[in-house]
Design a protein around this motif. Structure first.
Motif, PDB file in Angstrom:
ATOM      1  N   MET A   1       0.844  -1.153   0.071  1.00  0.00           N
ATOM      2  CA  MET A   1       0.060   0.076  -0.114  1.00  0.00           C
ATOM      3  C   MET A   1       1.027   1.351  -0.042  1.00  0.00           C
ATOM      4  O   MET A   1       2.345   1.249   0.490  1.00  0.00           O
ATOM      5  CB  MET A   1      -1.028   0.101   1.245  1.00  0.00           C
ATOM      6  CG  MET A   1      -0.112   0.132   2.571  1.00  0.00           C
ATOM      7  SD  MET A   1      -1.347   0.435   3.996  1.00  0.00           S
ATOM      8  CE  MET A   1      -2.025   2.251   3.571  1.00  0.00           C
TER       9      MET A   1
ATOM     10  N   ASP B   1      -2.054  -0.991  -3.723  1.00  0.00           N
ATOM     11  CA  ASP B   1      -3.144  -0.569  -3.164  1.00  0.00           C
ATOM     12  C   ASP B   1      -2.720   1.148  -2.998  1.00  0.00           C
ATOM     13  O   ASP B   1      -2.006   1.171  -2.020  1.00  0.00           O
ATOM     14  CB  ASP B   1      -4.093  -1.156  -2.165  1.00  0.00           C
ATOM     15  CG  ASP B   1      -4.583  -2.509  -2.306  1.00  0.00           C
ATOM     16  OD1 ASP B   1      -5.149  -2.490  -3.285  1.00  0.00           O
ATOM     17  OD2 ASP B   1      -3.927  -3.318  -1.587  1.00  0.00           O
TER      18      ASP B   1
ATOM     19  N   GLN C   1      -7.746  -1.485   4.033  1.00  0.00           N
ATOM     20  CA  GLN C   1      -6.545  -2.130   3.328  1.00  0.00           C
ATOM     21  C   GLN C   1      -6.697  -3.561   3.932  1.00  0.00           C
ATOM     22  O   GLN C   1      -6.282  -4.627   3.223  1.00  0.00           O
ATOM     23  CB  GLN C   1      -5.261  -1.476   3.687  1.00  0.00           C
ATOM     24  CG  GLN C   1      -3.975  -2.178   3.378  1.00  0.00           C
ATOM     25  CD  GLN C   1      -3.718  -1.980   1.869  1.00  0.00           C
ATOM     26  OE1 GLN C   1      -4.491  -1.361   1.231  1.00  0.00           O
ATOM     27  NE2 GLN C   1      -3.040  -2.948   1.147  1.00  0.00           N
TER      28      GLN C   1
ATOM     29  N   LYS D   1      -3.113  -1.532  -8.236  1.00  0.00           N
ATOM     30  CA  LYS D   1      -4.098  -2.549  -8.067  1.00  0.00           C
ATOM     31  C   LYS D   1      -5.463  -1.719  -7.831  1.00  0.00           C
ATOM     32  O   LYS D   1      -6.500  -2.323  -8.447  1.00  0.00           O
ATOM     33  CB  LYS D   1      -3.763  -3.388  -6.887  1.00  0.00           C
ATOM     34  CG  LYS D   1      -4.866  -4.573  -6.728  1.00  0.00           C
ATOM     35  CD  LYS D   1      -4.216  -5.461  -5.550  1.00  0.00           C
ATOM     36  CE  LYS D   1      -5.150  -6.756  -5.139  1.00  0.00           C
ATOM     37  NZ  LYS D   1      -4.784  -7.333  -4.033  1.00  0.00           N
ATOM     38  N   THR D   2      -5.437  -0.876  -6.799  1.00  0.00           N
ATOM     39  CA  THR D   2      -6.648  -0.118  -6.432  1.00  0.00           C
ATOM     40  C   THR D   2      -6.288   1.108  -6.195  1.00  0.00           C
ATOM     41  O   THR D   2      -5.264   1.523  -5.817  1.00  0.00           O
ATOM     42  CB  THR D   2      -7.378  -0.800  -5.252  1.00  0.00           C
ATOM     43  OG1 THR D   2      -6.480  -0.510  -3.995  1.00  0.00           O
ATOM     44  CG2 THR D   2      -7.874  -2.325  -5.348  1.00  0.00           C
TER      45      THR D   2
ATOM     46  N   ASN E   1      -7.787   4.449  -4.307  1.00  0.00           N
ATOM     47  CA  ASN E   1      -8.521   4.856  -3.241  1.00  0.00           C
ATOM     48  C   ASN E   1      -8.440   6.482  -3.064  1.00  0.00           C
ATOM     49  O   ASN E   1      -7.474   6.804  -2.794  1.00  0.00           O
ATOM     50  CB  ASN E   1      -8.531   3.974  -2.083  1.00  0.00           C
ATOM     51  CG  ASN E   1      -8.479   2.628  -1.958  1.00  0.00           C
ATOM     52  OD1 ASN E   1      -9.632   2.023  -2.184  1.00  0.00           O
ATOM     53  ND2 ASN E   1      -7.205   1.907  -2.478  1.00  0.00           N
TER      54      ASN E   1
ATOM     55  N   SER F   1     -11.188   3.584  -7.580  1.00  0.00           N
ATOM     56  CA  SER F   1     -11.888   2.180  -7.093  1.00  0.00           C
ATOM     57  C   SER F   1     -12.519   2.333  -5.711  1.00  0.00           C
ATOM     58  O   SER F   1     -13.721   1.601  -5.415  1.00  0.00           O
ATOM     59  CB  SER F   1     -10.843   1.411  -6.467  1.00  0.00           C
ATOM     60  OG  SER F   1      -9.813   0.888  -7.624  1.00  0.00           O
TER      61      SER F   1
END
Length: 317
Positions: free
Chosen positions: A10, A58, A308, A89-90, A92, A128
């Protein structure tokens, strides 16, 4: 901060709107800030670069959208696109203050629903998830087809007032649509509520046509709202409450938008103290004596880590 799983996949990145808040968030999590740069071309267009690999990560982008909201919104959209193209990947989006949420419906003919437009832009860019605090209109959550987690600042604000140990408190909703918010704070403080019923037909100076529903005489009034923008509502309400017999008037809100000349109005008003959070970064010119700022960073950091680690976030609501 309690122990969590590995944070190796992350990364938290700060854009330009509220770097101090983002810095405090990563400090609470216990990681380093993601490396990126935001510059301008000679004509003012935004130039952005991610300065480390985020492939398969993330990512969490911290950006509030006020003053200048249009610039900060474009920064966020461009950063989302950059993250998507760099194989995150994501993506946020941590948007403590969600701008344009005041236009959530067509109040009159030929008006836009701007909150829905912003939701569309964020999704199309590649977001996302959205994490935000105290939306002006809760129904904005329904404008998204991605998860939207809305945190509430009332626990932070109420804790502050509990520690002040004020006596004879009444919580005041400054307008009709603020009753639910006032009731939540009143329940925590074990206090009654009052409502300032405004007659908008008289224009912005609504003092002469204001009714107060509830008992305020001999009380310490706490006006609560989601944001203070021009401060006309909260300062005029404080004047009315004092005239109706309130001993002291406090204000509290989540978002200190404080468009000019709001800070001056608050300083010159009968408000004893305005308690707010750091969802927006206040410049030195607006850090006046009467404003107390509480940090929302620990709450946002906890939310980020729960997301997460795929943990339930319901306890934070």
């Amino acid at each position: 901060m309690s122990s969590y799983k590995s944070t190796s996949k992350m990364k938290v990145f700060s854009l330009n709107s509220n770097v101090p808040l983002a810095t405090e968030i990563v400090k609470n999590i216990g990681i380093e800030m993601g490396k990126s740069s935001i510059k301008r071309f000679s004509d003012g267009e935004i130039q952005m670069n991610i300065e480390e690999s985020i492939r398969g990560c993330d990512v969490y982008l911290v950006q509030t959208t006020a003053q200048p909201g249009n610039d900060y919104l474009m920064e966020l959209l461009i950063m989302i696109d950059a993250m998507k193209r760099a194989s995150a990947k994501t993506i946020n989006c941590v948007i403590p203050y969600f701008g344009y949420s005041r236009q959530d419906r067509k109040a009159r003919s030929r008006e836009p629903i701007t909150a829905k437009l912003i939701a569309n832009l964020l999704e199309t860019a590649g977001a996302s998830r959205v994490i935000t605090v105290d939306l002006h209109a809760p129904q904005v959550q329904g404008f998204f087809n991605i998860p939207v987690d809305q945190l509430l600042a009332i626990p932070i604000l109420s804790k502050y007032f509990i520690e002040k140990q004020l006596e004879d408190v009444v919580v005041v909703a400054p307008e009709n649509n603020g009753v639910v918010r006032a009731r939540k704070l009143a329940n925590i403080l074990d206090a009654p509520i009052a409502l300032i019923d405004r007659n908008r037909r008289s224009g912005s100076n609504f003092h002469d046509s204001t009714d107060i529903m509830g008992e305020v005489a001999g009380k310490r009034a706490i006006i609560i709202d989601d944001m203070v923008d021009t401060a006309r509502t909260v300062t005029t309400a404080s004047k009315v409450l004092i005239e109706k017999g309130a001993i002291e008037v406090y204000g509290c809100c989540t978002h200190p938008v404080l468009s000019d000349p709001a800070a001056k109005r608050i300083q010159e008003s009968q408000i004893k103290e305005l308690v707010t959070t750091n969802t927006l970064h206040l410049p030195e010119s607006k850090k006046i004596e009467k404003i107390t700022t509480l940090s929302i960073a620990p709450l946002l950091a906890e939310m980020i880590m729960k997301v997460q680690n795929n943990e339930s976030v319901s306890t934070l609501f």
